[in-house]
Enzyme design. Structure first.
Site, PDB file in Angstrom:
ATOM      1  NE  ARG A 119      35.730  68.497  48.464  1.00  0.00           N
ATOM      2  CZ  ARG A 119      35.359  69.463  49.256  1.00  0.00           C
ATOM      3  NH1 ARG A 119      36.371  70.160  50.021  1.00  0.00           N
ATOM      4  NH2 ARG A 119      34.150  69.716  49.156  1.00  0.00           N
ATOM      5  CE  LYS A 141      43.437  47.859  40.875  1.00  0.00           C
ATOM      6  NZ  LYS A 141      42.724  46.513  40.366  1.00  0.00           N
ATOM      7  CD  GLU A 183      48.468  39.182  44.198  1.00  0.00           C
ATOM      8  OE1 GLU A 183      48.845  39.161  43.030  1.00  0.00           O
ATOM      9  OE2 GLU A 183      47.321  39.170  44.835  1.00  0.00           O
ATOM     10  CE  LYS A 225      50.112  46.699  41.464  1.00  0.00           C
ATOM     11  NZ  LYS A 225      49.169  46.299  42.867  1.00  0.00           N
ATOM     12  CD  GLU A 235      41.703  46.854  37.127  1.00  0.00           C
ATOM     13  OE1 GLU A 235      40.676  45.987  36.991  1.00  0.00           O
ATOM     14  OE2 GLU A 235      42.628  46.948  37.952  1.00  0.00           O
ATOM     15  NE  ARG A 239      46.481  48.781  38.788  1.00  0.00           N
ATOM     16  CZ  ARG A 239      46.629  49.844  39.469  1.00  0.00           C
ATOM     17  NH1 ARG A 239      46.805  51.051  39.292  1.00  0.00           N
ATOM     18  NH2 ARG A 239      47.063  49.414  40.838  1.00  0.00           N
ATOM     19  CG  ASN A 243      42.317  42.396  38.680  1.00  0.00           C
ATOM     20  OD1 ASN A 243      43.083  42.704  39.825  1.00  0.00           O
ATOM     21  ND2 ASN A 243      41.936  43.398  37.858  1.00  0.00           N
ATOM     22  CG  HIS A 246      43.193  39.133  41.648  1.00  0.00           C
ATOM     23  ND1 HIS A 246      43.969  38.298  41.184  1.00  0.00           N
ATOM     24  CD2 HIS A 246      43.452  39.799  42.756  1.00  0.00           C
ATOM     25  CE1 HIS A 246      45.228  38.731  42.022  1.00  0.00           C
ATOM     26  NE2 HIS A 246      44.927  39.562  42.896  1.00  0.00           N
ATOM     27  CG  HIS A 250      38.427  39.211  44.412  1.00  0.00           C
ATOM     28  ND1 HIS A 250      38.428  40.343  43.399  1.00  0.00           N
ATOM     29  CD2 HIS A 250      39.426  39.277  44.894  1.00  0.00           C
ATOM     30  CE1 HIS A 250      39.198  41.072  43.777  1.00  0.00           C
ATOM     31  NE2 HIS A 250      40.071  40.309  44.677  1.00  0.00           N
ATOM     32  CG  HIS A 263      43.902  38.716  48.440  1.00  0.00           C
ATOM     33  ND1 HIS A 263      42.827  38.741  47.726  1.00  0.00           N
ATOM     34  CD2 HIS A 263      44.994  39.190  47.797  1.00  0.00           C
ATOM     35  CE1 HIS A 263      43.099  39.384  46.463  1.00  0.00           C
ATOM     36  NE2 HIS A 263      44.319  39.560  46.565  1.00  0.00           N
TER      37      HIS A 263
END
Length: 362
Positions: A119, A141, A183, A225, A235, A239, A243, A246, A250, A263
């Site tokens: 956990r 993330k 990026e 960032k 997000e 935030r 993206n 993206h 993606h 990527h």
């Protein structure tokens, strides 16, 4: 060395940027750690495994290495379980520390394992690609891919430190540098117009890893960032602007098969598409669209998207974390240095996705 501080509800931690940081990794391991497990891949282990093992030996803790297969195609449940298998077989407890030694795939999977094992245990990010140094290692993330969507299964989970060694970039192929620079320039597009201008002026030095230029680019990217993540860790609002490009990117990765394009390459091309969409819906000037396209091209990333077909594009983009109530939401630019998130008319999206008409906004 420079230090950028990140402060979120999920944890505050330093990002150390400088040459030779691999040799000082022991500084980021807490004194009460019971063991250290380094998660990496064979390629990175061959380059830096011995050096990292020697650096961590200074802690006096037992050090294990867990090697995962290399590549985006292995960012899945089966590979993630290899980490859990090794942790359980070696009986690591809650005070053990994981170290993510590699690019974004390793960082994402190691972070997700750290968030899940017992956990939640502590982990340190040691990114070895430019893209991971300026993006995925910062902000907490963590995720794996699903055949139906990229990064759809994961958790927000902050590291206890990020160690960025600028020396490791010299072993990367030019294509990886270009992918990482996508990026870098993104931050200028969405937050800092002056940084965008700086990237335009210093693109040659960035591509050749001129030490002062690349160190400043990494530092400024991490600062920007950290600024966003500190305000919106999970997000829920701001935030999402990180993206930019993206949603298109993606879709390219999923549509072509993970790993076909890097990527950063997909994001670079996606940013050109997002700029074209911004011109149609937000009033972004055509001059700004051309500047974005030119810079993406100059860092070495593709600017022409693959022909997937409009229906397939939309199908792929529907599996996007910004989609709400079935409506696609895009990060858009009213101007360079400012970003917003919104729904766009289907007609405008179709124009961007149809190659013949997209060229009109290029």
């Amino acid at each position: 060395m420079t230090t950028v501080q990140v402060s979120t509800p999920g944890g505050a931690y330093p990002i150390h940027v400088g040459a030779g940081r691999l040799d000082r990794l022991a500084e980021s391991i807490p004194a009460d750690a019971t063991a250290i497990a380094v998660v990496t891949n064979p390629k990175v282990a061959a380059l830096y495994g011995d050096r990292v093992r020697d650096a961590l030996a200074a802690t006096g803790k037992q050090v294990f290495f867990i090697e995962l297969p290399d590549g985006e195609a292995f960012k899945d449940w089966q590979t993630l379980n290899l980490i859990f298998d090794a942790l359980l077989q070696n009986r690591l407890d809650r005070k053990a520390v994981l170290v993510a030694l590699g690019g974004g795939v390793i960082g994402d999977m190691c972070g997700f394992a750290a968030a899940s094992y017992m956990r939640g245990i502590r982990f340190v990010q040691v990114p070895t690609t430019l893209l991971a140094q300026v993006d995925s290692s910062v902000g907490g993330k963590t995720a794996i891919n699903h055949p139906l969507g990229k990064n759809m299964i994961g958790a927000f989970y902050q590291p206890i430190a990020v160690e960025i060694d600028t020396d490791v970039l010299t072993t990367l192929p030019a294509r990886e540098i270009s992918a990482g620079l996508a990026e870098v320039i993104k931050y200028g597009m969405i937050i800092d117009a002056k940084f965008f201008d700086w990237c335009v002026a210093n693109v040659a030095g960035l591509r050749t890893l001129e030490p002062q230029a690349i160190t400043y680019a990494i530092q400024r990217s991490c600062e920007l960032k950290a600024q966003v993540v500190s305000q919106d860790e999970r997000e829920s609002g701001l935030r999402a602007i990180l993206n930019f490009g993206h949603t298109f990117g993606h879709a390219i990765e999923s549509g072509l098969g993970y790993g076909e394009w890097l990527h950063g390459e997909a994001v670079g091309c996606g940013m050109v598409q997002a700029a074209q969409l911004s011109a149609l819906t937000q009033g972004l000037s055509l001059q700004s669209v051309r500047r974005i396209r030119t810079l993406v091209q100059e860092i070495g990333c593709p600017v022409n998207p693959p022909e997937l077909g409009t229906e397939r594009w939309i199908e792929l983009m529907q599996v996007d974390k910004k989609t709400e109530g079935g409506q696609l939401r895009f990060v858009l630019l009213p101007e360079i240095g400012q970003a917003c998130v919104g729904v766009v008319p289907q007609e405008a999206l179709s124009k961007v996705l149809e190659p013949d008409t997209a060229s009109a906004t290029a």
